[in-house]
Design an enzyme around this catalytic site. Structure first.
Site, mmCIF file in Angstrom:
data_model
loop_
_atom_site.group_PDB
_atom_site.id
_atom_site.type_symbol
_atom_site.label_atom_id
_atom_site.label_comp_id
_atom_site.label_asym_id
_atom_site.label_seq_id
_atom_site.Cartn_x
_atom_site.Cartn_y
_atom_site.Cartn_z
ATOM 1 C CB SER A 1 73.544 35.733 40.095
ATOM 2 O OG SER A 1 72.298 35.284 39.340
ATOM 3 C CD GLN A 2 80.659 34.585 39.620
ATOM 4 O OE1 GLN A 2 80.488 34.603 38.716
ATOM 5 N NE2 GLN A 2 81.988 33.900 40.037
#
Ligand code: SAH
Length: 285
Positions: free
Chosen positions: A132-133
């Site tokens: 995930s970012q």
């Protein structure tokens, strides 16, 4: 049956940042995310790998980073720039920022992607999944911590293990479930190499949660389903337990927070639009 495994060590956690954002790779035509320019570190292939620094109280992470700095100075600088970027993008929880300044995100992606590990971007981790970012990780962790002390946490979607490592910095005990065996195995190796303690990795379908260690003060779901599984709500601690999960499908997803106020009373708050990989059923061996 889920295969229950423990990692030998302990870690800490939190992360994130961007406007519409996500657990997923950016689309080609999407708005460019703010990102840090990342020169390729000279030692990106180096296998010298110290354990994570000792856990320290929020706000006093200087000592904690010393050891990593000595070994991987290029990555240390990039990581601190990532954290500054997160601050600039509205992340203000010092516990989360301290955890993100300690956990080496580049160690959770393939060596070939290490130089991009501190951009505010989702990156591929194999099996069609993504890490995930950073901004969205930070966002979810920050929202989860508002409720009070977190002793037990559950993560659905271990992926590469980065968020689990962050969570271990912030809680006493983390259970993290992954449905893809190759990712589960790889996360175990990564957490072990970094000597992250306090994380129990489970191979299984996270939609049923992990009742053995319930109730959880925090539940983070890293993949988007049409609806939040009832089994997860049932494992949330009454009196303030918080669940954060993306809800919806494709490009129509929203981050949702559910607080369990009492045994029967839940409060639902819809947060920003996000884009995560889908929550899937069953185990992939
Ligand atoms: N927290 C991770 C994000 C990984 S992406 C990180 O820090 O990198 C989401 C992950 O959820 C993928 O690895 C995917 O395989 C997993 N996943 C999807 N559906 C799942 C389910 N039902 N149970 C457990 N894991 C699931």
């Amino acid at each position: 049956m889920p295969d229950r495994k423990s990692s030998p060590s302990r870690i800490i956690t939190t992360n994130s940042n961007t406007r519409v954002s996500t657990g997923q790779l950016p689309r080609r035509n999407s708005a460019r995310q703010p990102s840090v320019d990342v020169p390729r570190p000279a030692n990106s292939n180096t296998r010298v790998a110290p354990g994570l620094p000792a856990r320290t109280p929020a706000g006093s992470q200087a000592n904690a980073t010393t050891r990593l700095s000595a070994v991987e100075p290029a990555f240390e600088g990039l990581r601190q720039r990532m954290v500054q970027g997160l601050r600039g993008a509205g992340i203000s929880d010092e516990r989360v920022l301290a955890a993100m300044s300690r956990v080496p995100r580049h160690r959770f992606v393939d060596e070939g992607l290490a130089s991009r590990a501190y951009e505010n971007a989702a990156l591929p981790i194999g099996a069609g999944q993504t890490i995930s970012q950073p901004w969205i990780v930070a966002r979810m962790l920050s929202a989860a911590l508002v409720g009070g002390p977190v002793r037990r946490a559950l993560e659905v979607g271990t992926g590469c293990g980065y968020q689990a490592a962050l969570m271990a910095q912030l809680t006493d005990h983390v259970v993290s479930i992954e449905r893809v065996r190759s990712l589960h195995d790889q996360a175990r190796e990564r957490l072990r190499a970094l000597r992250v303690a306090g994380v129990q990795l489970v191979l299984g379908d996270g939609q049923t949660g992990w009742p053995a260690d319930a109730p959880y003060d925090v539940i983070l779901v890293a993949a988007a389903g049409i609806a939040i599984p009832q089994a997860l709500l049932a494992q949330l601690a009454p009196g303030g337990g918080r669940l954060l999960a993306p809800e919806g499908s494709g490009s129509h997803q929203r981050l949702v927070m559910i607080e369990r106020l009492t045994q029967e009373g839940f409060r639902r708050t819809e947060l920003e639009a996000v884009r995560f990989v889908p929550l899937q059923t069953g185990v992939q061996l």
